[in-house]
Scaffold this motif. Sequence first.
Motif, PDB file in Angstrom:
ATOM      1  N   GLU A 267       0.676  -1.147   0.045  1.00 21.81           N
ATOM      2  CA  GLU A 267       0.011  -0.040  -0.100  1.00 21.81           C
ATOM      3  C   GLU A 267       0.981   1.268   0.182  1.00 21.81           C
ATOM      4  O   GLU A 267       0.300   2.349   0.143  1.00 21.81           O
ATOM      5  N   ILE A 268       1.998   1.115   0.008  1.00 23.39           N
ATOM      6  CA  ILE A 268       3.209   2.247   0.115  1.00 23.39           C
ATOM      7  C   ILE A 268       3.746   2.450  -1.057  1.00 23.39           C
ATOM      8  O   ILE A 268       4.614   1.336  -1.543  1.00 23.39           O
ATOM      9  N   GLU A 269       3.865   3.521  -2.103  1.00 20.62           N
ATOM     10  CA  GLU A 269       4.571   3.361  -3.130  1.00 20.62           C
ATOM     11  C   GLU A 269       5.719   4.509  -2.871  1.00 20.62           C
ATOM     12  O   GLU A 269       5.513   5.448  -2.281  1.00 20.62           O
ATOM     13  N   VAL A 270       6.762   4.091  -3.506  1.00 17.80           N
ATOM     14  CA  VAL A 270       8.059   4.778  -3.324  1.00 17.80           C
ATOM     15  C   VAL A 270       8.806   4.806  -4.426  1.00 17.80           C
ATOM     16  O   VAL A 270       8.597   4.023  -5.466  1.00 17.80           O
ATOM     17  N   ASN A 271       9.480   5.773  -4.967  1.00 16.08           N
ATOM     18  CA  ASN A 271      10.275   6.095  -6.059  1.00 16.08           C
ATOM     19  C   ASN A 271      11.673   6.621  -5.798  1.00 16.08           C
ATOM     20  O   ASN A 271      11.696   7.563  -4.785  1.00 16.08           O
ATOM     21  N   VAL A 272      12.644   6.409  -6.567  1.00 14.22           N
ATOM     22  CA  VAL A 272      13.871   7.151  -6.529  1.00 14.22           C
ATOM     23  C   VAL A 272      13.861   8.145  -7.628  1.00 14.22           C
ATOM     24  O   VAL A 272      13.808   7.595  -8.664  1.00 14.22           O
ATOM     25  N   LEU A 273      14.307   9.245  -7.431  1.00 17.66           N
ATOM     26  CA  LEU A 273      14.700  10.198  -8.395  1.00 17.66           C
ATOM     27  C   LEU A 273      16.278  10.281  -8.158  1.00 17.66           C
ATOM     28  O   LEU A 273      16.822  10.910  -7.456  1.00 17.66           O
ATOM     29  N   LEU A 274      16.797  10.466  -9.689  1.00 19.56           N
ATOM     30  CA  LEU A 274      18.189  10.868  -9.554  1.00 19.56           C
ATOM     31  C   LEU A 274      18.193  12.287 -10.104  1.00 19.56           C
ATOM     32  O   LEU A 274      17.781  12.445 -11.350  1.00 19.56           O
ATOM     33  N   TYR A 275      19.123  13.067  -9.804  1.00 20.38           N
ATOM     34  CA  TYR A 275      19.451  14.259 -10.392  1.00 20.38           C
ATOM     35  C   TYR A 275      20.860  14.496 -10.639  1.00 20.38           C
ATOM     36  O   TYR A 275      21.819  14.381  -9.624  1.00 20.38           O
ATOM     37  N   PHE A 276      21.150  14.522 -12.100  1.00 21.10           N
ATOM     38  CA  PHE A 276      22.303  14.707 -12.449  1.00 21.10           C
ATOM     39  C   PHE A 276      22.577  15.585 -13.465  1.00 21.10           C
ATOM     40  O   PHE A 276      21.744  15.514 -14.539  1.00 21.10           O
ATOM     41  N   GLN A 277      23.539  16.392 -13.573  1.00 18.53           N
ATOM     42  CA  GLN A 277      23.743  17.420 -14.815  1.00 18.53           C
ATOM     43  C   GLN A 277      22.547  18.021 -15.140  1.00 18.53           C
ATOM     44  O   GLN A 277      21.977  18.237 -16.338  1.00 18.53           O
ATOM     45  N   ASP A 278      21.913  18.613 -14.216  1.00 18.36           N
ATOM     46  CA  ASP A 278      20.738  19.314 -14.411  1.00 18.36           C
ATOM     47  C   ASP A 278      19.350  18.662 -15.057  1.00 18.36           C
ATOM     48  O   ASP A 278      18.532  19.218 -15.672  1.00 18.36           O
ATOM     49  N   ARG A 279      19.452  17.309 -14.711  1.00 15.47           N
ATOM     50  CA  ARG A 279      18.362  16.372 -15.401  1.00 15.47           C
ATOM     51  C   ARG A 279      17.798  15.363 -14.274  1.00 15.47           C
ATOM     52  O   ARG A 279      19.038  15.057 -13.484  1.00 15.47           O
ATOM     53  N   PHE A 280      16.591  14.942 -14.373  1.00 19.18           N
ATOM     54  CA  PHE A 280      16.043  13.779 -13.587  1.00 19.18           C
ATOM     55  C   PHE A 280      16.274  12.733 -14.377  1.00 19.18           C
ATOM     56  O   PHE A 280      15.979  12.552 -15.429  1.00 19.18           O
ATOM     57  N   PHE A 281      16.282  11.718 -13.560  1.00 19.09           N
ATOM     58  CA  PHE A 281      16.387  10.271 -13.937  1.00 19.09           C
ATOM     59  C   PHE A 281      15.548   9.372 -12.949  1.00 19.09           C
ATOM     60  O   PHE A 281      15.647   9.693 -11.745  1.00 19.09           O
TER      61      PHE A 281
END
Length: 320
Positions: free
Chosen positions: A200-214
């Motif tokens: 019931e818990i949603e998680v995500n990882v965002l990576l920020y590198f060289q001014d962009r998200f991945f």
Amino acid sequence: MKNSMYCLVKPFLLIALSFLLTTACYSPVIQKPDLPITSSPGCRIVQHKLGETCIPVKPKRIIALDPRYIADPLLAIGIQPIGIAFDIVREKEVLDGLTPDDIKSIANVGNVFNPSLERILKLKPDLILALDIAHEKIYKQLSTIAPTVLMNYKENISFKNKLLYLAQLLNREAEADKVLFHYQARIEKLKKQLSHKPQEIEVNVLLYFQDRFFIPMYDHPSHEIFSDIGLAHKIQRKYKAISVEILNQYDADILFIMDFDSKPKPFFLKNPLIASLNAVKHNRAYFVDAIKWSAGGILGVNRMLDDIFKYLPQNSHVSP
């Protein structure tokens, strides 16, 4: 970018029975690598991607040509290499989940993708452990220095498999089993502390590198950790940038942000598209150490798990 205990109880039979029962409850089904090894007088013959290598029965001077995929699991099973290659991010050497204390007294043999053959030679290794995606082209040169085994990355994507591969290679399977038992016990403890069912818990990882998200790719250990816990999360098969305009598609109850650019938090929140994310509005967007979360071995994974313990919603009556 190319480039994670025991109480003594008497009698002995009770210990054994307790351990077996606990292991049955905690241990996931892990497909152990089928590493072809045959004995030969004075050495063990190991089959790998580029042929076979006769390695010492008990090597004492091991070079680990990758910090997260080779050095980390070696250290976890009680083997300290004499030399280690480092990853490079923004022209800086990084440890990818390890700490300076982990690698004290270990010599630096250069960049993972361009190790110094001269430094390796001076260390007089009796075994070199390399990675096919980084060292296939220099395998012959490495083999002239010492017996070299090339680990197949795609066949050992899971951090558990990397650990088991090296443990099998070096006769440390019992040590690896203890390490994985401890990891799985932590996973079970975390599940019991959650305020909701994991799914019931949603998680995500965002990576920020060289001014962009991945979004980290499928082989990032966060996906394996989240799956072990049972948390909902998105997996991306290809490494590609995500525009801020569609960032809401990757919103979740909890976001972990790996910021390689080291921007101050207000920098992100000034953008209304980021500030409007559900995780941000409910103060559930957490900035985590980008290098620590670049782990690939079990020691680094356990440090990532420390953060997950800290930030996942917990039942108030259960202590961390």
